[in-house]
Design a protein around this motif. Structure first.
Motif: not given
Lengths: 166, 52
Positions: A109-113, A128, A134, B46-48, B50
């Protein structure tokens, strides 16, 4: 060639739209600091992660006042450490690598990918801000246990943080 | 039997496709709104995110 006035209008609008698209992305990259996953980390030997300073013991390490580094190993079919514990209000740089096959590391559900490739170290930094939890999942098919491969990032309130060790 | 239709020659500039213009402007507005929604709300919100 003669161009009808209306045609001139929509040609110009179409150009402007493209310029606007590019400027918003440029705005995100400069003003908002949105970055790409970089590939400037040195490659490592995926068969010798046990001898690697960072990945022999997957962990979260404090490197500055509110700065942390998380060394994460993805394997069939888990992430280490699990959970990845970080304090709220921190900036965390993840170093993720794989010891077997290609995995994914997606904070749901986040942009960390990122993709996690054996021999490569995927590196990215996120902030954070609030405590919470998460889910983390693998989004690259990695074998018959792919669908159960998950982990988590637990963001604990700053004062309750004990170093992230289990 | 032949029908005679009135023919009127008009110049390139004499016909203004107002409906087409309106439709294109509408598409344009929709695109712009969707882009703003997608980039600023769905992506940046849309946290987190980069940052390094």
């Amino acid at each position: 060639m003669h161009i009808h006035n209306y045609e001139k209008i929509w040609l110009v609008l179409a150009m402007l739209l493209i310029v606007a698209f590019i400027s918003t992305v440029a705005y995100g990259a400069t003003a908002m600091g949105v970055d790409m996953i970089s590939d400037d980390e040195e490659t490592i030997n995926p068969d010798a992660l046990d001898e690697d300073q960072r990945f022999a013991e997957p962990r979260v390490e404090q490197v500055g006042e509110n700065e942390y580094e998380a060394y994460v190993v993805a394997l069939q079919f888990a992430f280490q450490p699990d959970p990845i514990e970080v304090p709220a209000g921190s900036t965390v740089t993840f170093y993720v690598t794989s010891r077997d096959v290609i995995h994914g590391f997606e904070v749901v559900g986040t942009n960390a990918n990122v993709m996690v490739v054996p021999g490569e170290v995927s590196t990215f930094t996120v902030e954070f801000n609030e405590a919470g939890e998460y889910g983390v999942l693998c989004n690259e098919y990695c074998g018959d246990g792919h669908h159960v491969m998950e982990g988590s990032v637990v963001v604990v309130p700053e004062e309750e943080y004990d170093g992230g060790d289990q | 039997m032949s029908t005679e239709t009135a023919k009127k020659e008009i110049d390139h500039e004499d016909f203004d496709p107002k409906g087409t213009l309106a439709l294109i402007l509408l598409y344009f507005v929709i695109l712009a709104i969707l882009w703003i929604f997608m980039y600023f709300i769905e992506f940046l919100g849309n946290d987190l995110t980069v940052i390094g």
